[in-house]
Design an enzyme around this catalytic site. Structure first.
Site, PDB file in Angstrom:
ATOM      1  N   GLU A  67      91.563  77.253  60.681  1.00 33.21           N
ATOM      2  CA  GLU A  67      92.139  76.140  59.923  1.00 33.21           C
ATOM      3  C   GLU A  67      91.263  75.767  58.744  1.00 33.21           C
ATOM      4  OE1 GLU A  67      89.859  73.627  60.113  1.00 33.21           O
ATOM      5  OE2 GLU A  67      88.871  74.898  61.619  1.00 33.21           O
TER       6      GLU A  67
ATOM      7  N   GLU B  67      87.709  77.605  59.715  1.00 33.53           N
ATOM      8  CA  GLU B  67      88.240  78.846  59.113  1.00 33.53           C
ATOM      9  C   GLU B  67      88.313  79.994  60.102  1.00 33.53           C
ATOM     10  OE1 GLU B  67      85.866  80.124  55.808  1.00 33.53           O
ATOM     11  OE2 GLU B  67      85.946  78.194  54.791  1.00 33.53           O
TER      12      GLU B  67
END
Lengths: 349, 349
Positions: A174, A317
């Site tokens: 994310e 991420e």
């Protein structure tokens, strides 16, 4: 309220394959149990992939990006523009997850599920924009039921693409300025812990900033106190589009027998919501690392999860999950390639 | 008593390069500090390798194998013949470290520094036999001063070969039935802890076996109590040839600016002895993992070492260090390849 596909069956791991794998481990030329968690990993993956010699060759990483209405409350040290700036960085290959994906030879997708600024067409970026960011959840639901369904579906489609591409491991990640505040609020609602226990510095808040974040979450929990009964209600009230997409992706992956390697705090919160929706999901989740974000431990404990790595990472991420991929690969390779005592003619204990 | 080469200078890591690397980390597109220990690793390796962008491309793994006179005391669940049987397994490529070395593309050497049975000429095996195993250290010194010097030299030569081959990381490993008893005895003498705190199941002793091991170590410490003043005396009295070779290898590697990734309990005991001989060695040692063997934590604490992994491994052969190599590589690759805020045009915090 719940989309019907969320209820489709999630298979159980194959206990027969796990037993076969466990037997093989005991015959390999090493003291029994001496590979520790690498043995567990090989055995679990055998059960999940339903084959005696599991592999982790084709890894799919999907980073979902979105913005959060609650950032107006000043809960991030970074401006909201960083979400779209980072999408451009992903597209150009300069972010941590780009470097890691190349290094571990994983395929990487970035899916915009609702940044405030539409980045337009960029190489490597998929547009599945639900809306231009969520609403400020201090005073209203973060998203509508339609928004929730669209975000869940965007996640499920990413898992479907991974299955269609023949991947043997799914990693969700994310990016979204303010999303540790949404994740912390969700974690509070899901675990009934107080915000001061869960909220942490995220991307780098100072102690005053963390105190502010705690207040913001308290306000949100108060505002929505009568609409936090189910995980779906909780996600609608307090979620982010990227977090909801992760919930959809994890459930859809398990429905298709695709094991999931779970990243840090935010993905673990999505995993907790997903497991509350579908408890049969739990065995499909391998937890990669424990983040430096203090709430992560609480969320992991709520799932009795024991992550593989503790490296003090807190980048998001999917970076922590990517770093754990070599461990899974080495576990599979040892399981497949080591000689047995019989093959090597070695005396037993 | 101490061979003169052991006193040759060990350089300090370059603080200028570490500062450069630290500055670079702060400019990369991630929240400051968010890569946790991967940032530390890149910075340390920059200092050790004296270059701003360190690499871990050419890894040399050397497994030293030897036998132990003390095995007659019944302190291993495996017969002594397993040492030479495992050397044959190494030679044929079937052991855990063979699989790992191939997977991480490291070069592997196995050095016989004194198994009871001479395995003869085998592919991939170097013969540097000091003697046919050590003496039973319950009642006599494990080795002579000449044996100690020969084992130290065998280790140093392995480090020299790695440097000559252009390696940028050295990993030492060991194989030898009974060697956790020697390592535990050494750890007791070096840390002044009681045997019951250090001794553990090793390759798989039951609680009665561990109790026997404790007694054996107590007897040895009593026997040599007046000959345990210096690390050299301690190694002579209680060592194994493979452990002493590791001491020589670690010191010789650091003397040549070659960073060392330290494996589990036994290699850490060698590291502790080596650091006691040459305290300037300490910064050259990166600790890969914490083993399941209970004494490992005590030995790590004696060096204030914080290992990277905790996977419950206890296999030896350098396997835990090999598993940590991808972390070092990913740390270097992130450091080298990530975009800076300026390059990516991203707003700062």
């Amino acid at each position: 309220m719940m989309p019907s596909w969320l209820s489709e069956s999630i298979p159980a791991p194959s206990s027969a394959r796990m037993e076969e794998a466990r037997n093989r481990q005991e015959q390999l030329t090493k003291p029994r149990g001496s590979l520790g968690r690498l043995e567990e990993l090989a055995i679990r993956l055998a059960g999940l992939q339903d084959r005696p010699l599991p592999t982790v060759e084709r890894v799919r990483i999907v980073v979902f990006a979105a913005d959060h209405g609650v950032t107006v409350a000043g809960i991030s040290p970074y401006p909201q523009s960083v979400t779209v700036e980072m999408m451009r960085n992903f597209s150009r290959g300069g972010a941590a997850i780009n470097v890691l994906a190349r290094a571990i030879q994983a395929s990487l997708e970035v899916v915009d599920v609702g940044a405030v600024t539409d980045p337009g067409i960029l190489p490597g970026l998929l547009s599945r924009r639900v809306d231009a960011g969520t609403q400020d959840f201090r005073t209203q639901p973060a998203m509508t039921p339609e928004g929730l369904r669209a975000a869940l579906r965007a996640g499920a489609e990413a898992a479907q693409r991974a299955v269609a591409a023949g991947c043997d491991l799914f990693i969700g990640g994310e990016m979204g300025i303010g999303n540790t505040t949404s994740a912390a609020a969700l974690a509070c609602a899901l675990t009934h812990k107080a915000p001061f226990i869960i909220a942490g510095p995220g991307a780098g808040l100072d102690p005053q900033g963390v105190a502010r974040k705690v207040e913001v979450i308290e306000q949100a929990l108060m505002c929505h106190q009568h609409a936090l009964k189910t995980p779906i209600e909780i996600l609608t009230a307090l979620g982010g589009f990227e977090i909801v997409a992760l919930v959809g992706a994890l459930i859809a992956a398990a429905q298709r027998r695709l094991p999931v390697l779970v990243d840090g705090f935010i993905v673990s919160v999505a995993a907790l919501a997903a497991v509350r929706i579908r408890p049969e999901l739990a065995p499909w989740l391998i937890f990669a690392h424990e983040s430096a974000e203090p709430g992560h431990r609480v969320v992991l404990e709520a799932m009795q999860a024991a992550p593989l790595l503790q490296l003090g990472m807190r980048l998001g991420e999917a970076s922590g999950a990517a770093v754990a991929v070599p461990l899974l690969r080495l576990a599979c390779t040892l399981h497949r390639e080591m000689a047995t005592f019989a093959e090597a003619g070695i005396s037993g204990a």
